[in-house]
Scaffold this active site. Structure first.
Site, mmCIF file in Angstrom:
data_model
loop_
_atom_site.group_PDB
_atom_site.id
_atom_site.type_symbol
_atom_site.label_atom_id
_atom_site.label_comp_id
_atom_site.label_asym_id
_atom_site.label_seq_id
_atom_site.Cartn_x
_atom_site.Cartn_y
_atom_site.Cartn_z
ATOM 1 N N ARG A 230 40.668 -8.944 -14.627
ATOM 2 C CA ARG A 230 40.065 -8.835 -13.662
ATOM 3 C C ARG A 230 40.286 -9.591 -12.363
ATOM 4 O O ARG A 230 40.278 -9.092 -11.451
ATOM 5 C CB ARG A 230 38.152 -9.002 -13.901
ATOM 6 C CG ARG A 230 37.820 -8.277 -15.014
ATOM 7 C CD ARG A 230 36.141 -8.528 -15.211
ATOM 8 N NE ARG A 230 35.601 -7.806 -16.293
ATOM 9 C CZ ARG A 230 35.082 -8.178 -17.541
ATOM 10 N NH1 ARG A 230 35.030 -9.570 -17.640
ATOM 11 N NH2 ARG A 230 34.710 -7.525 -18.350
ATOM 12 N N ASP B 138 31.126 5.405 -14.779
ATOM 13 C CA ASP B 138 31.078 5.411 -16.199
ATOM 14 C C ASP B 138 29.947 6.633 -16.584
ATOM 15 O O ASP B 138 29.297 6.987 -15.921
ATOM 16 C CB ASP B 138 30.569 4.066 -16.362
ATOM 17 C CG ASP B 138 30.345 3.505 -17.757
ATOM 18 O OD1 ASP B 138 31.263 2.614 -18.051
ATOM 19 O OD2 ASP B 138 29.477 3.907 -18.654
ATOM 20 N N SER B 139 29.760 6.742 -17.993
ATOM 21 C CA SER B 139 28.862 7.718 -18.334
ATOM 22 C C SER B 139 27.412 6.970 -18.773
ATOM 23 O O SER B 139 26.699 7.863 -18.811
ATOM 24 C CB SER B 139 29.288 8.394 -19.556
ATOM 25 O OG SER B 139 29.680 7.596 -20.563
ATOM 26 N N ASP C 298 39.748 1.270 -18.319
ATOM 27 C CA ASP C 298 39.398 0.597 -19.652
ATOM 28 C C ASP C 298 38.366 0.994 -20.320
ATOM 29 O O ASP C 298 37.203 0.642 -20.597
ATOM 30 C CB ASP C 298 38.700 -0.883 -19.042
ATOM 31 C CG ASP C 298 38.316 -1.704 -20.013
ATOM 32 O OD1 ASP C 298 39.042 -1.911 -20.999
ATOM 33 O OD2 ASP C 298 37.483 -2.914 -19.993
ATOM 34 N N CYS D 83 41.410 -1.412 -26.274
ATOM 35 C CA CYS D 83 40.623 -2.304 -27.164
ATOM 36 C C CYS D 83 40.616 -1.921 -28.648
ATOM 37 O O CYS D 83 40.092 -2.377 -29.466
ATOM 38 C CB CYS D 83 39.411 -2.733 -26.685
ATOM 39 S SG CYS D 83 38.256 -1.100 -26.550
#
Ligand code: SAH
Length: 392
Positions: free
Chosen positions: A211, A249-250, A296, A336
Site C-alpha cells: 500500500r 468492493d461487493s 487484490d 493470497c
C-alpha cells in the site's frame, strides 16, 4: 510431569525434520496403534529411528502434517512461560520495526507458534487458531497473553473453515472486552475495522508495504482500488495525493468503513458496490481508464484442485485490469492463494496484461510485510504475491 507419548520416525524418513523443519508428515512417522489412538492435538515427543530427539510438538493422527513441532528438545514444557517467551520474541521483532502498536503480532510457524495468528490493534488482540493442538493449549496461551500484553480486548476469531479439517467447531468469541468497530493506524493513515463482523481478523496487515508503494506513486493520479475491502490501498493513495480514487468492493459494510476512513483522513473517495469483473468490463466498454489499478482479490485457488480454474481467473483479472489502465499506468495484481506457485501467478498476470502485444514491465515483486515472518524451511508458506507492472 507425566511422560508424553513418544512417536518414532520411520527409518530414513523425517529428512525435513532432521533439517530443522517444524513439520513432520504422516508418512514420516511410525503409525503404531498407540499413535493412531491419540486424540487430535495431543502433545508428543518425537525421536528418530536412531533414538535421537527431534523435539516436542502436537500431533494429529488424521492430518497430513502429523506433528507440528513447538520446541527442538524432547520433554519441553509447553506452558504459560513457554508461550510468554515466544510472545516476547514475536513482540520484540515488531517493536523493532514499527513505532505504532498495529501489526500482526504472531504469524504461526514463522514465530514458532504453529496454528496461531494474532493481529494487534493497540490493546486489542484478535487471535485465530487453526489446529486442534493449538486449541488444546488455549489456557496457557491466554495466561501468557495477559502477562505479556495485558490486552483490554481479546477476541477469538475462530471461524475459518480450515478448522473443520481438524475437527474443531467454528465460533467468534470476545473473551475479554467486546468485539466491535475500532480505529487503526498504518502508513500514517487512519482506518477502521470491525473486529467482530469483518473478514479474517478484521484487517489485512500483510499488504502494508505494498500500500505504501502505491501511495508514493499516486500523487495527481486516478486510482481504482478493486477488491478494496475497507479501503486499504485506496485511502492511503488518496492521502498520498491521488486526484480521484474509487474503492470497488461487493461488501457494503466494508465500503462503509472505507467511507468513514476517508472522512477521518479528510480526503474523498468514491465507494462503488459491484462485482469487480462486471464493473471492470463495464468500465472497459465505456473506455474509462485509470493511472493506477489495484486488484487484490480473495483467493481464487482455495485448494489444489482449483488451480486451473483459479489460474484462469487471475489471467482474466489481469486482462481486465490492463484494459482499464491508461498508457504509462501501473497495475498491482495480488494473490493470497497458498495454492498457486508464485511463478504460475506471475505467468498468468503477464499473459493477461500482455494480450494484444501490449508491453508490460514488472517493477516490483513483493509479498507480505515483515510482521508476517516465514519459517526459513517453509518458504512455500509465504502466501502473498503482489506484482506491480508498468504498462505502455
Ligand atoms: N485490498 C484489501 C483486501 C481485499 S480482501 C485491503 O487492502 O485491505 C478481498 C475483498 O474482495 C473483500 O473485501 C471482499 O468483499 C471482496 N470481494 C470478493 N469477491 C468480490 C467480487 N466478486 N467483487 C467485488 N468484491 C469482491
Amino acid at each position: 510431569m507425566r511422560k508424553r507419548p513418544l512417536l518414532t520416525l520411520k527409518p530414513r524418513e523425517g529428512r525435513r525434520a532432521r533439517a530443522g523443519a517444524p513439520w513432520i508428515f504422516s508418512n514420516e512417522v511410525a503409525m503404531t496403534a498407540e499413535a493412531k489412538g491419540l486424540a487430535a492435538g495431543s502433545l508428543v515427543d518425537v525421536a528418530g529411528d536412531d533414538g535421537r530427539d527431534f523435539g516436542s510438538g502436537y500431533f494429529n493422527p488424521k492430518s497430513l502434517i502429523a506433528v507440528r513441532l513447538l520446541a527442538r528438545e524432547n520433554g519441553a514444557r509447553i506452558d504459560a512461560s513457554f508461550f510468554a517467551a515466544r510472545l516476547k520474541r514475536a513482540l520484540a521483532l515488531r517493536q523493532a520495526i514499527y513505532d505504532k502498536p498495529f501489526y500482526r503480532l504472531v504469524h504461526a510457524e514463522g514465530d514458532g507458534l504453529p496454528g496461531l495468528t494474532i493481529d494487534r490493534f493497540s490493546d486489542l488482540l484478535v487471535a485465530q487458531i487453526t489446529t486442534a493442538g493449538m486449541e488444546a493449549l488455549l489456557t496457557p496461551l491466554k495466561m501468557a497473553l495477559d502477562e505479556v500484553l495485558a490486552p483490554s480486548v481479546r477476541i477469538l476469531r475462530n471461524d475459518t473453515p480450515v478448522r473443520a479439517l481438524e475437527g474443531l467447531d467454528l465460533y467468534v468469541r470476545a473473551e475479554k472486552g467486546e468485539a466491535g468497530r475500532i480505529a487503526l493506524e498504518e502508513n500514517g493513515v487512519r482506518y477502521f475495522a470491525d473486529l467482530g463482523q469483518g473478514q479474517k481478523t478484521g484487517w489485512y496487515y500483510d499488504q502494508r508495504d505494498n500500500r505504501a508503494f502505491i501511495a508514493a506513486l499516486a500523487k495527481g493520479k486516478t486510482v481504482l482500488d478493486a477488491y478494496s475491502y475497507s479501503g486499504g490501498f485506496g485511502i492511503v493513495a488518496a492521502k498520498g495525493g491521488a486526484k480521484e480514487t474509487i474503492c470497488l468492493d461487493s461488501s457494503a459494510p466494508a465500503l462503509a468503513l472505507a467511507e468513514d476512513s476517508a472522512r477521518a483522513n479528510q480526503i474523498s473517495i468514491r465507494a462503488v458496490k459491484a462485482d469487480v469483473f462486471e464493473e471492470m468490463e463495464r468500465l472497459a466498454a465505456q473506455k474509462e481508464v485509470f493511472d493506477i489499478v489495484v486488484a487484490d482479490p480473495p483467493p481464487f485457488v482455495k485448494s489444489k484442485k482449483d488451480l486451473e480454474p483459479g489460474a484462469k481467473a487471475y489471467r482474466k483479472l489481469a486482462r481486465l485490469a490492463g484494459d482499464i489502465t491508461a498508457p504509462g499506468g501501473l497495475v498491482l495484481l495480488a494473490s493470497c492463494s497458498h495454492n498457486i506457485p508464485a511463478e504460475r501467478f506471475a505467468a498468468e498476470c503477464a499473459a493477461g496484461l500482455m494480450r494484444g502485444g501490449r508491453h508490460a514491465r514488472l517493477i516490483r515483486s513483493a509479498g507480505a510485510g515483515p510482521d508476517h515472518p516465514v519459517h526459513p524451511l517453509l518458504p512455500e508458506s509465504a502466501y502473498l504475491k503482489a506484482l506491480v507492472y508498468a504498462l505502455d
